[in-house]
Write an enzyme that holds these catalytic residues in place. Structure first.
Site, PDB file in Angstrom:
ATOM      1  N   SER A 136       9.427   7.502  18.445  1.00 42.41           N
ATOM      2  CA  SER A 136      10.117   6.426  19.717  1.00 42.41           C
ATOM      3  C   SER A 136       9.797   5.307  19.175  1.00 42.41           C
ATOM      4  O   SER A 136      10.274   4.192  19.637  1.00 42.41           O
ATOM      5  CB  SER A 136       9.240   6.431  20.851  1.00 42.41           C
ATOM      6  N   LYS A 173       3.219   1.417  21.690  1.00 44.71           N
ATOM      7  CA  LYS A 173       4.524   0.696  22.152  1.00 44.71           C
ATOM      8  C   LYS A 173       4.336  -0.705  21.726  1.00 44.71           C
ATOM      9  O   LYS A 173       3.348  -1.210  21.292  1.00 44.71           O
ATOM     10  CB  LYS A 173       4.519   0.704  23.610  1.00 44.71           C
TER      11      LYS A 173
END
Lengths: 192, 192
Positions: A136, A173
DNA sequence: TATTTAGCTATACATTTGTATAGTTTTTTA
DNA sequence: TAAAAAACTATACAAATGTATAGCTAAATA
């Protein structure tokens, strides 16, 4: 930047003697110990050598007795293992990804302990290594199987890459603070 | 099985002080260094402690200055890493990118020496760290500013990422052997 | 209870040790 | 070839350092 500082044969010899003394005794030789091994009659000769070796970055010393330490530079130069380390290394746990529900710091999740130089990580307590699962964050060149060096701190800047704990699972993230109290955690791979 | 000769609280405290001093300075404390940390006014108190600690097998010492060494027993007792012998890190030079014409192993190109765990790099001689310049390998997530851990070896497999020396400059490419004697070095970024 | 051990203080002392002064000789380097 | 750096000798010295002597008190042990 390390300067061009090559050693003469005799300086190298002194460095070797220091290395061997420490390897054999686990404490530093005195100046007169070195002089005796070299067959010199005055401590000044050795003292001069040590001054040069320190200026060139091969040793560290203080004014107290038997306090010569070899630097990384000299250990590499000699091509030997370090008998006395200049900078400490900290053993950091390598955390993997475990089944959902268990905290990432659970002992089952510690795969091994790997020494990491303080030159790289600093001395902050609570640092750890984290094995990346999934892609991701591939937009930031963080891909599956990578090992992240994670610094533990209390605050994060907008846009920084952070490790967030969501349902006890670690996710990597980018951090964006938005108006009000909400926080956005964004993946760098647009597919996510 | 290590026989656990138990220590009193104060003896353990002295042992901890010795450990912490060596971890911080890489050389042994003097008797008076320890006395000062303990807040004692006479060296004899510490000297007595050291005699007991040596008799119980926790330290080794000689009559020369700053020659206290911790034994494996005491390191085990304290539950800590060995502060004096760290045999699982090698110091590797971090090479940068220098002006064309000069060899990458030139001393001006060595930016610093960084200890790297043998668990990561193995013990091969000739390993080094290389700072990446440019983005020609971004397809492999190797981008500008990255530090590569480079293993020195004589052979390469087809498709492996290798460091090639072209005109004395290091370039990171994938290695492809072709028919005949020619070799293709391919960038992973299609722009190159 | 008597004795040993642990844990000190205060002082003293002989080495050990890093450093300094004042040179000489040899080897490099410009 | 002249100058600088390297590599020493010989001596001196103050500070650091391990060790010793002679005590003391409190706690643990036999």
């Amino acid at each position: 930047m390390v300067k061009k500082e090559s050693l003469t044969q005799k300086q190298l010899n002194v460095l070797r003697i220091i290395y061997e003394f420490i390897a054999a005794n686990n404490y530093s030789p005195s100046i007169r110990n070195i002089a005796e091994i070299l067959g010199l009659s005055s401590p000044k000769g050795v003292s001069d050598h040590l001054t040069v070796l320190e200026k060139k970055g091969y040793i560290l010393k203080s004014s107290s007795a038997r306090s010569i330490r070899l630097t990384g530079k000299s250990l590499w130069y000699l091509g030997v293992q370090n008998p006395s380390i200049e900078n400490n290394v900290d053993y950091l746990p390598l955390l993997g990804s475990i089944a959902a529900g268990k905290p990432i710091f659970a002992e089952e999740n510690i795969q091994e302990y790997i020494p990491v130089s303080n030159q790289i990580m600093g001395k902050t307590k609570g640092n750890y290594l984290l094995k990346v699962k999934g892609d991701s964050m591939s937009g930031d060149h963080i891909v599956d199987g990578d090992i992240l060096m994670v610094k533990t701190q209390n605050t994060a800047e907008n846009g920084e890459i952070i490790i967030a704990l969501v349902d006890n699972e670690a996710v990597v993230k980018r951090y964006y603070r938005r108006v009000g109290e909400t926080v956005e955690l964004r993946s760098s791979n647009p597919l996510y």
